[in-house]
Design a protein around this motif. Structure first.
Motif, short mmCIF file in Angstrom:
data_model
loop_
_atom_site.label_atom_id
_atom_site.label_comp_id
_atom_site.label_asym_id
_atom_site.label_seq_id
_atom_site.Cartn_x
_atom_site.Cartn_y
_atom_site.Cartn_z
N UNK A 139 -4.87 4.20 -4.30
CA UNK A 139 -5.09 4.04 -2.87
C UNK A 139 -4.76 2.62 -2.40
N UNK A 140 -4.79 1.67 -3.31
CA UNK A 140 -4.49 0.28 -2.96
C UNK A 140 -3.08 0.12 -2.41
N UNK A 141 -2.18 1.02 -2.77
CA UNK A 141 -0.78 0.94 -2.33
C UNK A 141 -0.51 1.73 -1.05
N UNK A 142 -1.51 2.41 -0.53
CA UNK A 142 -1.32 3.30 0.62
C UNK A 142 -1.01 2.54 1.91
N UNK A 143 -0.19 3.16 2.76
CA UNK A 143 0.03 2.65 4.11
C UNK A 143 -1.18 3.01 4.95
N UNK A 144 -1.69 2.07 5.71
CA UNK A 144 -2.86 2.29 6.56
C UNK A 144 -2.42 2.39 8.01
N UNK A 145 -2.87 3.44 8.67
CA UNK A 145 -2.59 3.62 10.10
C UNK A 145 -3.78 3.13 10.89
N UNK A 146 -3.50 2.25 11.84
CA UNK A 146 -4.58 1.70 12.65
C UNK A 146 -4.63 2.24 14.06
N UNK A 147 -3.69 3.15 14.40
CA UNK A 147 -3.67 3.73 15.75
C UNK A 147 -3.10 5.14 15.69
N UNK A 148 -3.11 5.83 16.83
CA UNK A 148 -2.67 7.22 16.88
C UNK A 148 -1.19 7.36 16.52
N UNK A 149 -0.36 6.40 16.91
CA UNK A 149 1.06 6.45 16.58
C UNK A 149 1.27 6.37 15.07
#
Length: 98
Positions: free
Chosen positions: A27-37
């Motif tokens: 999970x450390x390599x995952x892309x994090x989404x901070x908004x709806x887009x």
């Protein structure tokens, strides 16, 4: 904040979407989404991977950053990210880099 998780179809391994790098085993390599887009982009990537028979059980999960590390909010997802709670010598938690 959310990340995209799934299980790899070939072996059932819990994996996380890491953008241009593809799917990662930690999970450390995952892309994090901070908004709806960002969430929409992750969902589109998950639908494409599912359609290509790469993954199953695709899901956006809630995460938080704790001391700069991605940490799932739900206990179930913490266990998927680390490994079994009764054997710390097994799963991703047993890897030296995890």
């Amino acid at each position: 904040m959310k990340v995209l998780t799934a299980n790899r179809l070939t072996d059932g391994e819990a994996i996380w979407y890491a953008g241009a790098r593809g799917w990662a085993e930690t999970i450390a390599e995952a892309d994090v989404a901070g908004d709806k887009a960002g969430e929409a982009e992750l969902e589109a990537a998950g639908k494409a991977a599912f359609a290509n028979n790469e993954v199953v059980d695709v899901e956006l999960i809630d995460v938080e950053l704790v001391d700069g590390l991605i940490r799932p909010v739900r206990l179930r997802e913490r266990i998927r990210a680390a490994g079994p709670t009764n054997r710390l010598d097994l799963g991703k938690q047993a890897r030296t880099a995890a």
